[in-house]
Scaffold this active site. Structure first.
Site, PDB file in Angstrom:
ATOM      1  N   LYS A   1       0.894  -1.256  -0.045  1.00  0.00           N
ATOM      2  CA  LYS A   1       0.033   0.008  -0.056  1.00  0.00           C
ATOM      3  C   LYS A   1       0.769   1.080   0.054  1.00  0.00           C
ATOM      4  CE  LYS A   1      -3.840   2.040   2.307  1.00  0.00           C
ATOM      5  NZ  LYS A   1      -3.745   3.342   1.855  1.00  0.00           N
TER       6      LYS A   1
ATOM      7  N   ARG B   1      -3.426   9.067  -5.585  1.00  0.00           N
ATOM      8  CA  ARG B   1      -3.946   8.025  -6.537  1.00  0.00           C
ATOM      9  C   ARG B   1      -4.238   8.829  -8.055  1.00  0.00           C
ATOM     10  NH1 ARG B   1      -8.035   4.293  -5.345  1.00  0.00           N
ATOM     11  NH2 ARG B   1      -8.467   2.902  -7.103  1.00  0.00           N
TER      12      ARG B   1
ATOM     13  N   ARG C   1     -16.580   1.314  -2.234  1.00  0.00           N
ATOM     14  CA  ARG C   1     -15.838   0.869  -1.165  1.00  0.00           C
ATOM     15  C   ARG C   1     -16.276  -0.608  -0.714  1.00  0.00           C
ATOM     16  NH1 ARG C   1     -12.355   3.669   1.903  1.00  0.00           N
ATOM     17  NH2 ARG C   1     -13.413   5.765   1.570  1.00  0.00           N
TER      18      ARG C   1
END
Ligand code: AMP
Length: 544
Positions: free
Chosen positions: A246, A251, A405
């Site tokens: 991660k 992004r 999500r």
């Protein structure tokens, strides 16, 4: 369609509480809209004239609106603000003030939906030194011909604050009902097109048209999001999974067609010009037309730098070449959404991953596929040792679901106790902090509403308070004694020690020892955590 009919419908929907009744009325209305008005109608009922992928923005703050309203109603600016403060909702205040304005014009012109829309387009096109003046001129004209109720909802749209309780979920179900198509297909088309207006038009054409929806290069889709969880839970639910680092950066979505390439930020803003180095790295890494998803990080001596360093590059408008020299960026690509005319969103992740590594010569993130908790733990430890945030666990069979999500991506990082919450208000400080806001009211999302869950005063330096004051002071919607309430736009990352049930907040939960961690200005308010996320975390802790 007359804009008055639209405004009256908004008014009717606003007075309804139940979701089913809202959908019922909305679907009836949608069925009656002519094809040429349909896309606009749907966008405006959602309070957003332009699709999310579009670079067009209204960019109107409350101040510009105060000025216009003062001009049109013959009041002064302070009078407008006072009125607003007593009504609490700018749309309603405008409706009242237009109804009382001294020289009532008899609405010689009847506004149509397309005229109002054309005005919004003209506002968004206004550029350059005189743009403010031009925007004001357009808004003046709108308000001078609008009836009070029309003024109410024009205001709502201009401020991106419709308050009629219609979110994307309601519109999805209403469109499905109006045209007799599956709600899940409407949702899928919305994920692909990122424009509910266009989706409604496809739905009108029928189930077939809707299911053949096509992804478009240079129309960015929303980013897929992750949930929190634990390694053992994910493995016991799903068996073998993909594990990736991660990265703590920013992004991006990269679109390439031939030699033409564009980059978009997490908020779908185009950032091509700010990142010429990253664009040319990716252009050089493939000959294909494609859409990629990834995270850009800044590196120095092979170590990742804090994500704020990356954001500095994303925001650069001038002096880009110097910034390129000063901060080295590296893209880490973890997904592919489109390749040479084919949409890949619905393919399982393992297939997308295989395609990605085949068509992209460099920059694909390393990946481990395993069902062994010890191996995954070791990979996680490696990621932390290398200076990354943690790992992402991804289900091998999962689709790419823009904007969702879901359980398909799970993030594992040491600090799990932060929430991204929207700043909706603040209280003036005291003593030496009396000239700035001293504490902030932050809210979680629930459908299309924001529900306050905490006040935060800890963790903010004087410098930060001053900067926040500067950022927020022009977005005040109304004041109440020592409190001010803002147009929701800013997201704070908030740390806490515990989530408690609390009758003091409408959502039923409160944070114990909340502390400010950072401003997440790479995040849109739509990406803030929901009340449901908070409930889940509360329950997770209870059952641990
Ligand atoms: P968070 O912002 O904490 O909700 O974590 C999710 C974010 O992690 C995503 O939106 C990405 O910006 C970022 N990220 C970093 N590495 C990855 C990865 N390998 N896969 C997916 N997202 C990643």
């Amino acid at each position: 369609m007359k804009f008055l009919i639209f405004a009256e419908l908004c008014n009717r929907i606003e007075s309804i509480k139940g979701r089913l009744d809202t959908i019922e009325i909305l679907s009836g209305a949608i069925k009656d809209v002519d094809l040429e008005d349909l896309a606009i109608f749907v966008r405006l009922i959602l309070g957003k004239p332009f699709p999310d992928w579009s670079p067009m923005k209204l960019g109107i703050g409350p101040n510009l609106l105060y000025e216009s309203i003062a001009y049109v109603t013959g009041k002064n600016r302070d009078g407008v603000i006072k009125r607003l403060n007593s009504v609490g909702d700018l749309g309603k205040a405008v409706e009242e003030m237009l109804a009382n304005k001294s020289q009532t014009s008899f609405f010689a012109e009847e506004l149509t939906l397309t005229e109002v829309y054309a005005a919004f387009e003209a506002i968004s096109r206004a550029e350059g030194g005189k743009s403010q003046k031009e925007r004001l001129r357009i808004i003046h004209r709108l308000f001078s011909v609008a009836s009070p109720i029309e003024g109410h909802y024009i205001t709502g749209i201009l401020l991106d604050d419709m308050r009629i309780g219609v979110g994307e979920g309601n519109v999805r179900d209403a469109v499905a009902k109006a045209f007799g198509v599956d709600s899940s297909l409407v949702e899928h088309a919305q994920q692909v097109l990122n424009d509910m207006g266009e989706v409604a038009v496809l739905a009108l054409l029928g189930q077939e048209a809707l299911s053949q929806v096509k992804m478009q290069i240079f129309h960015p889709v929303r980013m897929m999001l992750a949930r929190q969880g634990t390694i053992s839970q994910v493995i016991s639910d799903s068996g073998a999974i993909a594990v990736e680092y991660k990265y703590d950066g920013a992004r991006f979505q990269f679109h390439k067609k031939g030699g033409d390439a564009r980059m978009y930020s997490r908020r779908l803003e185009e950032v091509t010009d700010a990142l010429p180095d990253v664009v040319s790295m990716l252009l050089g890494a493939t000959d294909h037309d494609l859409i990629l998803d990834g995270e850009v990080i800044a590196v120095k001596d092979d170590r990742p730098m804090p994500f704020q360093t990356v954001l500095k590059r994303f925001r650069r408008k001038h002096g880009v070449a110097d910034a390129v020299d000063a901060i080295t960026l590296v893209p880490n690509v973890f997904d592919i959404l489109y390749l040479d005319g084919e949409m890949l969103l619905d393919r399982p992740f393992s297939e997308r991953r295989e395609i990605l590594t085949r068509v992209l010569q460099m920059y694909a993130t390393p990946q481990l596929v395993s069902d062994d908790p010890a191996a995954i733990e070791a990979y996680y430890q490696h990621a932390l040792d290398d200076g990354h945030e943690g790992v992402m666990l991804k289900l091998l069979g999962s689709r790419y679901t823009p904007g969702m999500r879901g359980k398909d991506w799970v993030k594992i990082k040491p600090e799990v106790d932060t929430l991204d919450l929207v700043v909706v208000g603040a209280e003036w400080g005291e003593g030496k902090r009396a000239h700035v806001y001293g504490s902030f009211l932050v809210a979680a999302r629930q459908d299309d509403r924001l529900v306050p869950v905490s006040r935060v005063a800890t963790g903010l330096s004087d410098d930060q308070l001053t900067r926040l004051y500067e950022t927020l002071k022009d977005t005040i919607m109304h004041t109440e004694e020592k409190m001010v309430y803002f147009e929701p736009a800013l997201v704070f990352e908030i740390g806490y020690s515990e989530i408690q049930q609390s009758p003091n907040y409408e959502g039923g939960f409160a944070l114990r020892f909340p502390r400010f961690v950072q401003v997440r200005d790479d995040k849109d308010i739509r990406e803030a955590n929901t009340l449901e996320d908070i409930r889940e975390r509360y329950e997770m802790i209870q059952t641990r």
